[in-house]
Design a protein around this motif. Structure first.
Motif, short mmCIF file in Angstrom:
data_model
loop_
_atom_site.label_atom_id
_atom_site.label_comp_id
_atom_site.label_asym_id
_atom_site.label_seq_id
_atom_site.Cartn_x
_atom_site.Cartn_y
_atom_site.Cartn_z
N ARG A 34 0.82 -1.20 0.00
CA ARG A 34 0.00 0.00 0.00
C ARG A 34 0.86 1.26 0.00
N MET A 35 1.91 1.23 0.85
CA MET A 35 2.83 2.37 0.93
C MET A 35 3.57 2.54 -0.39
N MET A 36 3.96 1.40 -0.98
CA MET A 36 4.67 1.44 -2.26
C MET A 36 3.78 2.08 -3.34
N ASN A 37 2.47 1.74 -3.32
CA ASN A 37 1.53 2.34 -4.26
C ASN A 37 1.50 3.86 -4.12
N LYS A 38 1.45 4.32 -2.85
CA LYS A 38 1.39 5.76 -2.61
C LYS A 38 2.64 6.44 -3.17
N LEU A 39 3.80 5.82 -2.91
CA LEU A 39 5.05 6.40 -3.40
C LEU A 39 5.09 6.40 -4.93
N THR A 40 4.57 5.31 -5.53
CA THR A 40 4.56 5.21 -7.00
C THR A 40 3.66 6.29 -7.61
N GLY A 81 6.82 -4.80 -8.55
CA GLY A 81 7.32 -3.63 -9.27
C GLY A 81 8.65 -3.89 -9.94
N GLY A 82 9.14 -5.10 -9.82
CA GLY A 82 10.50 -5.42 -10.26
C GLY A 82 10.83 -5.02 -11.69
N SER A 83 9.86 -5.14 -12.59
CA SER A 83 10.20 -4.96 -14.01
C SER A 83 10.24 -3.50 -14.43
N SER A 84 9.50 -2.61 -13.73
CA SER A 84 9.30 -1.30 -14.34
C SER A 84 9.60 -0.12 -13.43
#
Lengths: 201, 111
Positions: A169-175, B10-13
């Motif tokens: 979830r945190m990774m999504n926010k950062l993305t 997210g590894g690929s992009s």
């Protein structure tokens, strides 16, 4: 039959799709792109309607523009380094890069506000001519987006200080913040090219 | 657990330090070129405008590839469709507006 095929195709593809939240945010960015497109169209129509007031050539300074552009461009790569750190799970490093990005973005907004204040003090405010109305609307809309991005960065730094690992979830926010920040850089390319440089030719 | 999942997902992009640096260097070169073309005053006004338009278009593509990680993998298929739709939409919006307003101005003799 056709319906079945579509379903199984969709299912087969599903594993390669990115998360719906990130796609949804991408769609939002595209609608934002249409807003900026409209404002650029307005500026293109009104760019020569000076009403006897100052022209872009008289108002814009290339050194200030170069500095603003440099700050925004550097902030893009520092955010990129933050994302790399996030994928490695290094929370402290992410926070550090976010803080650097924040300071660069803050510098950009500071320079822009200073530029606006100078122009308004010199009688070249948004009410002076159609050209200046279009200029202030377009450039300040971009500046407002950057300011919102700054608030978002602070929120992320605070949220990250309360976790021991970066979950999905945190990774999504950062993305999504990453997409937002880099998208604003793309809008700025069009701003410095068509609003500033094109007026100085 | 969830951490492993997101890393794998997210590894690929998500880009590497190298790709970010390549994108950054290209962006700096393209930006500097646009500034120098305008400050140098060596080209005619219309040639200058064409040059900075090309430089801006190339730089937008550089940003899309190296910073927003757009690519043609199936993971991004829907992103690309929405992007192309928006691109067409905005082009019609801007070119159409200029066409109509120039025509109006010409017929009203306001310029």
């Amino acid at each position: 039959m056709a319906h079945d095929t579509t379903l199984s195709d969709a299912h087969a593809e599903h594993e390669h799709h990115e998360l719906p939240t990130v796609f949804g945010f991408w769609v939002y960015l595209m609608t934002d792109c249409i807003i900026f497109g409209s404002l650029f169209a307005v500026f293109a129509v009104l760019r020569n309607q000076f009403a006897g007031g100052p022209t872009g050539k008289e108002l814009f300074e290339i050194s200030g523009l170069a500095l603003e552009t440099a700050l925004l461009l550097i902030s893009s790569i520092t955010y990129g380094f933050g994302m790399i750190a996030a994928h490695k799970g290094q929370i402290k490093s992410v926070q550090m890069w976010l803080a650097v990005t924040f300071l660069l973005g803050l510098g950009f907004v500071f320079l822009e506000v200073k530029e606006f204040a100078h122009m308004i003090a010199d009688g070249a405010g948004p009410d002076r001519s159609a050209f200046l109305s279009a200029f202030f609307t377009l450039v300040s809309t971009h500046g407002l987006h950057v300011s919102c991005g700054l608030v978002w960065i602070i929120v992320m730094i605070i949220q990250l200080s309360g976790v021991s690992a970066i979950n999905e979830r945190m990774m999504n926010k950062l993305t999504m913040l990453s997409l937002f920040w880099h998208f604003l850089d793309i809008v700025w390319i069009c701003v410095f090219t068509y609003v500033y440089l094109a007026s100085m030719i | 657990m969830s951490n492993d999942h997101s890393a794998a997902h997210g590894g690929s992009s998500h880009g590497s330090a190298t790709s970010y640096i390549i994108g950054f260097v290209l962006a700096v070169i393209l930006t500097a070129a646009a500034f120098f073309v305008v400050m140098g005053h060596s080209l005619s006004p219309s040639a200058t405008l064409t040059a900075i338009t090309v430089l801006a278009a190339v730089q937008v593509v550089v940003h899309l590839i190296f910073f927003l990680h757009m690519n043609t993998t199936s993971e991004h298929a829907w992103d690309n469709k929405v992007f192309l739709f928006t691109l067409g939409f905005v082009m019609i919006l801007i070119v159409g507006t200029l066409f109509i307003m120039d025509n109006t101005a010409a017929h009203m003799m306001s310029r």
